[in-house]
Scaffold this active site. Structure first.
Site, PDB file in Angstrom:
ATOM      1  N   GLU A 132       0.650 -17.023 -10.949  1.00 42.98           N
ATOM      2  CA  GLU A 132      -0.701 -17.931 -11.207  1.00 42.98           C
ATOM      3  C   GLU A 132      -1.014 -18.229 -12.610  1.00 42.98           C
ATOM      4  O   GLU A 132      -1.989 -18.142 -13.181  1.00 42.98           O
ATOM      5  CB  GLU A 132      -1.988 -17.628 -10.633  1.00 42.98           C
ATOM      6  CG  GLU A 132      -1.934 -17.297  -9.154  1.00 42.98           C
ATOM      7  CD  GLU A 132      -3.056 -16.742  -8.349  1.00 42.98           C
ATOM      8  OE1 GLU A 132      -3.900 -16.398  -9.105  1.00 42.98           O
ATOM      9  OE2 GLU A 132      -2.714 -16.297  -7.097  1.00 42.98           O
ATOM     10  N   GLU A 167       2.311 -16.496   0.525  1.00 38.12           N
ATOM     11  CA  GLU A 167       1.112 -16.095   0.875  1.00 38.12           C
ATOM     12  C   GLU A 167       0.603 -17.234   1.962  1.00 38.12           C
ATOM     13  O   GLU A 167      -0.504 -17.468   1.823  1.00 38.12           O
ATOM     14  CB  GLU A 167       0.377 -16.081  -0.220  1.00 38.12           C
ATOM     15  CG  GLU A 167       0.745 -15.101  -1.297  1.00 38.12           C
ATOM     16  CD  GLU A 167      -0.278 -14.981  -2.533  1.00 38.12           C
ATOM     17  OE1 GLU A 167      -1.264 -15.170  -2.363  1.00 38.12           O
ATOM     18  OE2 GLU A 167       0.242 -14.399  -3.600  1.00 38.12           O
TER      19      GLU A 167
HETATM   20  O1  G3I Z   1     -10.760  -1.795  -3.803  1.00 38.04           O
HETATM   21  C1  G3I Z   1     -12.252  -2.174  -3.999  1.00 38.04           C
HETATM   22  C2  G3I Z   1     -13.459  -1.351  -3.434  1.00 38.04           C
HETATM   23  O2  G3I Z   1     -13.039   0.002  -4.060  1.00 38.04           O
HETATM   24  C3  G3I Z   1     -14.656  -1.925  -3.574  1.00 38.04           C
HETATM   25  O3  G3I Z   1     -15.700  -0.894  -2.981  1.00 38.04           O
HETATM   26  C4  G3I Z   1     -14.808  -3.225  -2.782  1.00 38.04           C
HETATM   27  C5  G3I Z   1     -16.052  -3.829  -3.182  1.00 38.04           C
HETATM   28  O4  G3I Z   1     -16.130  -5.163  -2.964  1.00 38.04           O
HETATM   29  O5  G3I Z   1     -13.775  -3.923  -3.559  1.00 38.04           O
HETATM   30  C6  G3I Z   1     -12.383  -3.356  -3.499  1.00 38.04           C
HETATM   31  O6  G3I Z   1     -11.689  -4.396  -4.120  1.00 38.04           O
HETATM   32  C7  G3I Z   1     -11.418  -5.633  -3.335  1.00 38.04           C
HETATM   33  C8  G3I Z   1      -9.685  -5.659  -3.231  1.00 38.04           C
HETATM   34  O7  G3I Z   1      -9.367  -6.875  -2.686  1.00 38.04           O
HETATM   35  C9  G3I Z   1      -9.336  -4.512  -2.080  1.00 38.04           C
HETATM   36  O8  G3I Z   1      -9.877  -4.838  -1.074  1.00 38.04           O
HETATM   37  C10 G3I Z   1     -11.660  -6.746  -4.065  1.00 38.04           C
HETATM   38  O9  G3I Z   1     -13.248  -6.728  -4.144  1.00 38.04           O
HETATM   39  C11 G3I Z   1     -11.369  -7.850  -3.974  1.00 38.04           C
HETATM   40  O10 G3I Z   1     -11.606  -9.009  -4.975  1.00 38.04           O
HETATM   41  C12 G3I Z   1      -9.686  -7.960  -3.613  1.00 38.04           C
HETATM   42  O11 G3I Z   1      -9.452  -9.274  -3.081  1.00 38.04           O
HETATM   43  C13 G3I Z   1      -8.148  -9.329  -3.163  1.00 38.04           C
HETATM   44  C14 G3I Z   1      -7.687 -10.490  -4.079  1.00 38.04           C
HETATM   45  O12 G3I Z   1      -6.438 -11.068  -3.965  1.00 38.04           O
HETATM   46  C15 G3I Z   1      -8.050 -10.271  -5.387  1.00 38.04           C
HETATM   47  O13 G3I Z   1      -7.313  -9.240  -6.037  1.00 38.04           O
HETATM   48  C16 G3I Z   1      -7.455  -9.857  -1.676  1.00 38.04           C
HETATM   49  O14 G3I Z   1      -7.779  -8.705  -0.990  1.00 38.04           O
HETATM   50  C17 G3I Z   1      -6.172 -10.476  -1.787  1.00 38.04           C
HETATM   51  O15 G3I Z   1      -5.756 -10.958  -0.480  1.00 38.04           O
HETATM   52  C18 G3I Z   1      -5.798 -11.503  -2.759  1.00 38.04           C
HETATM   53  O16 G3I Z   1      -4.415 -11.884  -2.892  1.00 38.04           O
HETATM   54  C19 G3I Z   1      -4.242 -12.933  -3.938  1.00 38.04           C
HETATM   55  C20 G3I Z   1      -2.815 -12.702  -4.312  1.00 38.04           C
HETATM   56  O17 G3I Z   1      -2.857 -11.388  -4.803  1.00 38.04           O
HETATM   57  C21 G3I Z   1      -2.557 -13.643  -5.099  1.00 38.04           C
HETATM   58  N1  G3I Z   1      -2.736 -15.141  -4.809  1.00 38.04           N
HETATM   59  C22 G3I Z   1      -3.937 -15.277  -4.175  1.00 38.04           C
HETATM   60  C23 G3I Z   1      -4.511 -14.434  -3.263  1.00 38.04           C
HETATM   61  C24 G3I Z   1      -5.700 -14.634  -2.690  1.00 38.04           C
HETATM   62  O18 G3I Z   1      -6.726 -14.541  -3.777  1.00 38.04           O
END
Ligand code: G3I
Length: 362
Positions: free
Chosen positions: A151, A267
């Site tokens: 990205e 994805e």
């Molecule tokens: O691990 C923490 C946890 O400790 C905490 O208590 C909790 C509270 O919100 O958050 C947890 O982290 C979350 C993480 O996923 C793991 O579950 C984050 O808030 C959340 O923002 C994160 O979202 C991920 C997102 O990427 C951001 O990194 C999604 O699961 C994941 O599906 C998404 O994947 C991305 C690809 O990597 C790149 N392309 C876009 C795609 C969708 O955004």
């Protein structure tokens, strides 16, 4: 050619209907079918059986991202990533590495010094190189390709700079430190140094949008001409039931195929509202039921995507769903974006994707 036709007819019934028992079986002569997993998917017996039965490639949804494995300088947290790598090793499933560099879920400590000032690009490159070498070396035996940079291209309409040229790059902290695209070039060079055999991908979303598609195309084309080791383009495929159109998906794949030998849909999910893309602000559709009309549209959209990808099976190596079931989806279960429902049962759209008709393309 003859052999290919014989192989295809083996798993296709007399009316051209594919009668395979799983997604990976149905598509084995076209491309791999992948899935992004969390820790539950590989530890719960029902879920891990489903992964093993249906998929030939896996991606760690979050557990190999920079912030997950390298939360502070010199501190590595491998447990979750190791579990996924071991699951792949034990079950003979290929592993897509995701992602070496990204502006989100990044090791923010790489960008700043102890006084919280931005570091120089030389310091940033040293930290990037150490990160990339360490991660790539650890999983070299099992990871067959890496999303090296995720990205980097900006969304939205063309923004002309003082020289009248479009500024295509996202204004991330990488960009702020470097002022140009050198960080992308360096990341690919470091990944190639670390593993000359892994396929290296540039991965982005809204990749069928004409402006963004052309920005990605121009960047990768220019970098490849300059010797940057980019092997493939990852089309994320966070789509919806209204778009992109089959024509726009076809046009994007055809265009990318001019400049790379490997295209992965990295994805894939199809939500039932009008949002699309990988941005982290979105509607979870809380409480919404899916209507028959939405189900039909979703089935038609999935059928169209797989039709395009089958047509381009010479360059498309892998199509990965972003999450196992609606329950696991980052979009929430009320966007109904996947082939398995929140109880891990196949939806009708699973059959639409699996039992495609070779004669009609549907
Ligand atoms: O691990 C923490 C946890 O400790 C905490 O208590 C909790 C509270 O919100 O958050 C947890 O982290 C979350 C993480 O996923 C793991 O579950 C984050 O808030 C959340 O923002 C994160 O979202 C991920 C997102 O990427 C951001 O990194 C999604 O699961 C994941 O599906 C998404 O994947 C991305 C690809 O990597 C790149 N392309 C876009 C795609 C969708 O955004």
């Amino acid at each position: 050619m003859f052999t290919t036709i014989c192989m295809l007819s083996f798993c296709i019934g007399s009316e051209g209907q594919n009668a395979a028992n799983s997604l990976k079986e149905a598509y084995k002569d076209y491309f791999m079918i992948g899935v992004a997993v969390n820790q539950r998917n590989i530890s719960d017996a029902q879920q891990s059986d489903l992964v093993k039965r249906e998929f030939s490639s896996m991606t760690a949804e979050n557990d190999m991202k920079p912030a997950s494995v390298h939360p502070a300088e010199g501190r590595w947290t491998w447990e979750r990533a190791d579990r996924i790598a071991d699951f792949c090793r034990q079950n003979g499933i290929k592993l897509r590495g995701h992602t070496l560099m990204w502006h989100a879920q990044m090791c923010d400590w790489m960008f700043y010094d102890e006084n919280h000032n931005l570091v120089t690009k030389e310091v940033l490159f040293r930290k990037m190189r150490e990160h990339i070498h360490t991660v790539v070396n650890r999983y070299k035996d099992v990871v067959y390709c890496w999303d090296v940079f995720n990205e980097c291209i900006a969304d939205g309409p063309r923004r002309l700079n003082a020289e009248g040229k479009d500024q295509p790059l996202r204004e991330s902290t990488f960009y702020k430190i470097c002022g140009n695209d050198e960080y992308i070039r360096k990341a690919f060079e470091y990944a190639r140094e670390a593993d000359p055999d892994a396929l290296l991908f540039y991965n982005d979303y809204n990749e069928c949008d004409h402006v963004k598609r052309d920005r990605i195309y121009e960047m990768v084309k220019e970098m490849k001409a300059a010797g940057v080791p980019i092997d493939g383009i990852g089309m994320q495929g966070h789509y919806n039931i209204y778009g992109p159109s089959e024509e726009d998906i076809e046009a994007a794949v055809s265009k990318y195929a001019e400049i790379v030998d490997h295209i992965h849909v990295t994805e894939l999910d199809i939500r039932v509202n009008r949002e699309m893309g990988g941005q982290l602000r979105f509607s979870r559709n809380e409480g919404a039921e899916i209507s028959n009309e939405q189900i039909e549209k979703q089935e038609a959209q999935y059928a169209a995507i797989f039709r395009v990808m089958r047509r381009h099976a010479d360059v498309v190596d892998c199509v990965t769903f972003w999450n196992l079931s609606d329950r696991d989806s980052w979009l929430g279960s009320n966007n109904y974006p996947l082939l398995f429902d929140k109880d891990y049962n196949p939806k009708n759209v699973y059959r639409v994707v699996k039992d495609f008709n070779q004669n009609t393309g549907k």
